[in-house]
Design an enzyme around this catalytic site. Structure first.
Site, mmCIF file in Angstrom:
data_model
loop_
_atom_site.group_PDB
_atom_site.id
_atom_site.type_symbol
_atom_site.label_atom_id
_atom_site.label_comp_id
_atom_site.label_asym_id
_atom_site.label_seq_id
_atom_site.Cartn_x
_atom_site.Cartn_y
_atom_site.Cartn_z
ATOM 1 N N TYR A 71 0.817 -1.226 0.000
ATOM 2 C CA TYR A 71 0.000 0.000 0.000
ATOM 3 C C TYR A 71 0.849 1.273 0.000
ATOM 4 O O TYR A 71 2.032 1.235 0.254
ATOM 5 C CB TYR A 71 -1.086 -0.032 1.078
ATOM 6 C CG TYR A 71 -0.753 -0.055 2.552
ATOM 7 C CD1 TYR A 71 0.474 0.280 3.079
ATOM 8 C CD2 TYR A 71 -1.765 -0.400 3.455
ATOM 9 C CE1 TYR A 71 0.688 0.275 4.441
ATOM 10 C CE2 TYR A 71 -1.551 -0.416 4.828
ATOM 11 C CZ TYR A 71 -0.324 -0.063 5.311
ATOM 12 O OH TYR A 71 -0.112 -0.070 6.642
ATOM 13 N N GLU A 72 0.218 2.357 -0.347
ATOM 14 C CA GLU A 72 0.925 3.628 -0.599
ATOM 15 C C GLU A 72 2.000 3.472 -1.672
ATOM 16 O O GLU A 72 3.044 4.129 -1.620
ATOM 17 C CB GLU A 72 1.556 4.182 0.694
ATOM 18 C CG GLU A 72 0.585 4.476 1.812
ATOM 19 C CD GLU A 72 -0.503 5.474 1.416
ATOM 20 O OE1 GLU A 72 -0.309 6.246 0.473
ATOM 21 O OE2 GLU A 72 -1.564 5.443 2.062
ATOM 22 N N GLY A 73 1.708 2.643 -2.639
ATOM 23 C CA GLY A 73 2.666 2.412 -3.723
ATOM 24 C C GLY A 73 3.507 1.183 -3.449
ATOM 25 O O GLY A 73 4.269 1.153 -2.484
#
Lengths: 600, 600
Positions: free
Chosen positions: B438-440
């Protein structure tokens, strides 16, 4: 189809690396040539793809349950197991004398992989039965064999291994379970065993527990441990089932993965002692258990390959379907399936290369086992046995460690969806996590590799194998292809690194045990890495030779080219780690043990 | 105590690596010197150890639940969150103007680590609120700021990030949610957002959703995306809560880990359109979202460090308690706690070295952020901003990748018990698995590192940082200790490997994008490895200097010696991998993409 058996790759390994046609020349294996192997593998694929694989997700969501000492397995397991036994799959590698089919381990290993890819939890039951059969075949009296072996080989009954106790895990010297000799020659067994896979279940009419315990008055430590058969139901003279024995499943564990397989706590002897029958001689239990464990360790290594294969297939399917972003090279001018992105390819190739490398290693090790047990020449048997024994900790340790990395990459390929349980990629990540622990942790495998397999003969077996690797390098050097050159370069560097570590291990195990054992697991990883890379290097030679033939030897040319590409990827990205591991072992031992215990 | 904040290590980093006393010289941070930092960290430790950490296991066993659009969080979460907000922890790093305490990020980061070590699931709610605050501070109008910021900074309301849609994950160009302008200047928002962390919950009275959507008629792709504030409850002019907005939580996910944190599917506009307020200008949404994401990416990196620390502490406690087998060196003539076995030490040292290295890296990166935002000299601000931006993908990517390895080692140290859910080690292994996604994902971080952070300036920032590493080498070279020599050697080799890769990346990103992006994640791992190792190398210099003082500068000498031992372990066993990674990147690109897509 949620699982498709990798038959092409399995058959390539069997034919070109394990040498199935050579195995078929050994006494007892006359009918086990390539065609037989192919027919068996195809049938096995059909069964596992169609019957066993579909139960995998359901088993994870509906684990085995315990109630009042009885265990109900996951939906469909009972029926699938009945089909498994009915079709004779349990007896594949076992002697015809007890109803088996007596096929080579090299063939059996491929079948074990398929069963485990289909369903790791389900496959554990036959895996343990295999171990029990091996132990009884080697060590049991004819009487015990007569009662149990046929039923186990047919799959009518199942087997278990009862080693662990709350205080005795890796350290079996601490086993406390007791065996009291009775006037009729039997023993009364009492004690608590934990982590007993399929220690209780509803898939078979009887369960044959193989139990480590101490006979009254036996010496302390590992030299006072004996092995017993303790059936769940006593067996009448006519072979029918009699009284329930004094063994009770008091609970099953709530686990991270392989949830469908019941992991039992077994209580022996609460009502006066379970009836047990000695296997072999008193106080030699550990030795017999090692037979069982070696079979099981190899099989757990195959479990690693199996779960890696399944994770790979799932990741490939998702990567071909999920559309996200344009390729960086501008080859597609719109959002494309993520398999077009280089980092997704890198992850998939890592998964693929590990899996194919370890499969090839396991196949070749199995062929050595077959020769060690069937070759007419004693010296050839001895050499093959040494080779096999060297490979067992690598097949177990390396294939399982890589399987965790592969399963984790499988989650990563799925992105956010990978973290959602319904997707299914997370199950492999959870399931794989046990493989480096049970049947001896990776550290225990590494102790075996350092002590019994390397230091004991001064590194001679290891160096002999390295000489075989060097021979492969010699063959590779004849190829002009950039792939062969790249593989050769990494293989040579890895072999040299391996040899330096072997010298370090052989030279220091006595004088500086801390320094050697500080690097024992890295040594295992380096050795496993090299041996898998070696087999892929051999594959390059074979594949290039076949591609040079007008009919490519009957093999699919696309498959052969992929084999070469995969081998090169392995060499560039995995085998290339070997020199750094050597450095860490040979120059980094001191820093492993520098911190005093109270500073942690 | 299930968690003890590593205050000594945090304060060492703050004082000696991040330079808290230098930060305190910056305008606005005058009261944020070492003593303040120490007081804040001690208070923070007390809160997290006592209030938040005890909820961690319970939250895993009793995840958030969904019913009719409402989410009930895990037992105790509501009460703990109330205490968290009440004590002012949400506002720690935020401006005094909106009720915050305006402390440096370097101090805040340590507090974020503690909160996440205590409870990753719980900490996600404040983490997302932090991101929302950053975005509003940077881009929102004064009107929007006035309505939302104080409530967010006080923790009375919480924030979310609404980016992902079913078809738009890493690829935000595919976002389809719509925003229709209204005559009153507001917008009507409609669409489906998935994977929204704390998108619905019962811990705060209002939830401030920051939502990416396309204004009617906006261009295709990322240049047509705008950012909106969409509150769960509309806010009346007097600041009181008004009508429920048209956003509904239709379900929450069933996840592998961080189970206590609700991951919501949010439906906007089913009843005509949710009222949304534009943040900044139309079509610049992605730019604003990046502000939020950069804050969140850094914080997710800290989550990796946090879960690694917790896993390490648990593994050490078990290793000191679990008795099994005699030490190989004969130092204890009986079964001993397993921490005496070299391979257990190797695993614990790996966990420790990774954690300390990444913590030091995060601390130094945070200090650069502080200087970039507070230094009076524009050129110094620019340099620090470039340094910070280079480090963000490393803090995010490397710290989270290592956290999975560390959590997995934590399971391994526990042996069979590690696989039993009740033990608790498995939770970290499950929880950590989201952090690289998550968050890239790590690949997205690596794209950022390659594209914006390396290729764009021709590798100048990267080379400038390498020159700073070289300066550290120069200082290390003055020490005669074997530890400093060992660290120096590996640091030099790693820096050289890094520089070769930087040249490869800077030189080929345009001409051979496939070759560069085939190695993007390995480049990230090499860079992260080097930067963490660099900070540990700096620690050796500091620790040796302090140990040479009569009072060891007020530091615990045992701690300083452990720091040196840990740094050396890192150099010998982790930093030493750098050259092999360079080889794989520079020489192995071709084999990543060699296999045609249909051959997978």
């Amino acid at each position: 189809m949620s699982y498709t058996a990798p038959l092409k790759d399995m058959l390539f390994d069997l034919r070109h690396l394990a040498g199935i046609d050579e195995i078929a020349k050994l006494p007892g294996f006359e009918e086990a040539g390539f065609d037989t192997a192919q027919a068996v593998l195809e049938e096995c694929a059909k069964f596992n793809e169609g019957v066993v694989a579909p139960l995998n997700v359901d088993g994870d969501r509906n684990p085995s349950t315990w109630r009042d000492g009885e265990v109900t397995t996951s939906p469909g397991f009972r029926q699938a197991y009945a089909q498994f036994a009915e079709a004779g799959w349990q007896g594949l590698q076992h002697p015809a004398e007890f109803g088996g089919q007596g096929l080579p381990k090299a063939v059996g290993a491929a079948c074990v992989e398929m069963l485990n890819s289909a369903n790791l939890s389900f496959a554990l039951c036959p895996l343990l039965t295999d171990g029990a059969i091996e132990a009884l075949l080697t060590a049991a009296s004819d009487d015990v064999k007569a009662v149990y072996l046929e039923k186990l080989v047919s799959g009518e009954w199942t087997g278990t291994m009862n080693l662990t106790e709350p205080q005795a895990g890796s350290d079996l010297a601490l086993v406390r379970s007791k065996a009291e000799p009775q006037p009729d020659g039997t023993y009364r067994i009492s004690g608590t065993k934990i982590f007993i896979t399929y220690g209780e279940h509803d898939m078979a009419r009887n369960i044959v527990h193989l139990v480590l315990a101490r006979v009254t008055g036996a010496p302390e430590g590992v030299k006072g441990i004996s092995l017993f058969v303790v059936p769940k139901f006593l067996v009448n003279k006519d072979g029918s089932l009699g009284q329930r024995n004094d063994v009770r499943c008091v609970s099953i564990e709530h686990k991270l993965g392989i949830k469908a397989s019941p992991t039992a706590v077994l209580q022996f002897g609460d009502a006066g002692g379970a009836v047990g029958y000695l296997v072999g001689q008193e106080n030699r239990g550990l030795e017999y258990m090692f037979i069982m464990m070696n079979a099981a360790r190899y099989a757990v290594g195959v479990q690693g390959i199996a779960v890696a294969e399944r994770a790979y297939q799932k990741a490939v399917a998702y990567a071909k379907e999920r559309v996200q972003s344009r390729p960086v090279d501008g080859s597609i001018n719109a959002s494309a399936p993520i398999i077009h992105h280089p980092d997704v390819k890198r992850m998939l190739m890592t998964m693929r290369a590990y899996t194919e490398g370890c499969r090839a290693l396991a196949s070749v090790a199995a062929a050595a086992y077959d020769a060690a047990h069937h070759h007419p020449d004693g010296e050839v048997r001895r050499q093959n046995q040494a080779f096999y024994e060297f490979m067992v900790p690598l097949v177990k340790g390396y294939s399982t460690e890589m399987s965790i990395e592969v399963a984790s990459l499988g989650v990563q390929v799925h992105g956010g969806m990978g973290f959602i349980e319904e997707t299914g990629a997370a199950q492999y990540y959870r399931d794989a996590r046990i493989l480096t622990i049970y049947e001896g942790t990776t550290a225990i495998q590494a102790n075996d590799l350092v002590g019994r397999k390397t230091a004991r003969d001064g590194g001679q077996t290891a160096k002999g194998i390295a000489a075989q690797v060097a021979a492969t390098e010699g063959q590779l050097a004849k190829s002009e292809s950039p792939q062969a050159k790249a593989v050769l370069r990494r293989l040579t560097a890895a072999r040299q690194a391996f040899l330096e570590v072997v010298d370090f291990v052989a030279g220091n195990t006595r004088a500086s045990p801390n320094a050697v054992f500080a690097g024992s697991v890295p040594y295992l990883m380096l050795a496993g890495n090299l041996m898998a890379g070696w087999q892929l290097a051999r594959s390059v030679i074979v594949a290039e030779a076949l591609l040079a033939q007008p009919d490519t030897g009957g093999e699919d040319p696309q498959f052969l080219r992929s084999k070469i590409a995969t081998a090169r990827f392995y060499a560039d990205h995995i085998l290339s780690r070997a020199p750094a591991i050597r450095d860490a072992i040979v120059e980094g031992a001191e820093s492993v043990t520098a911190l005093p215990v109270d500073a942690y």
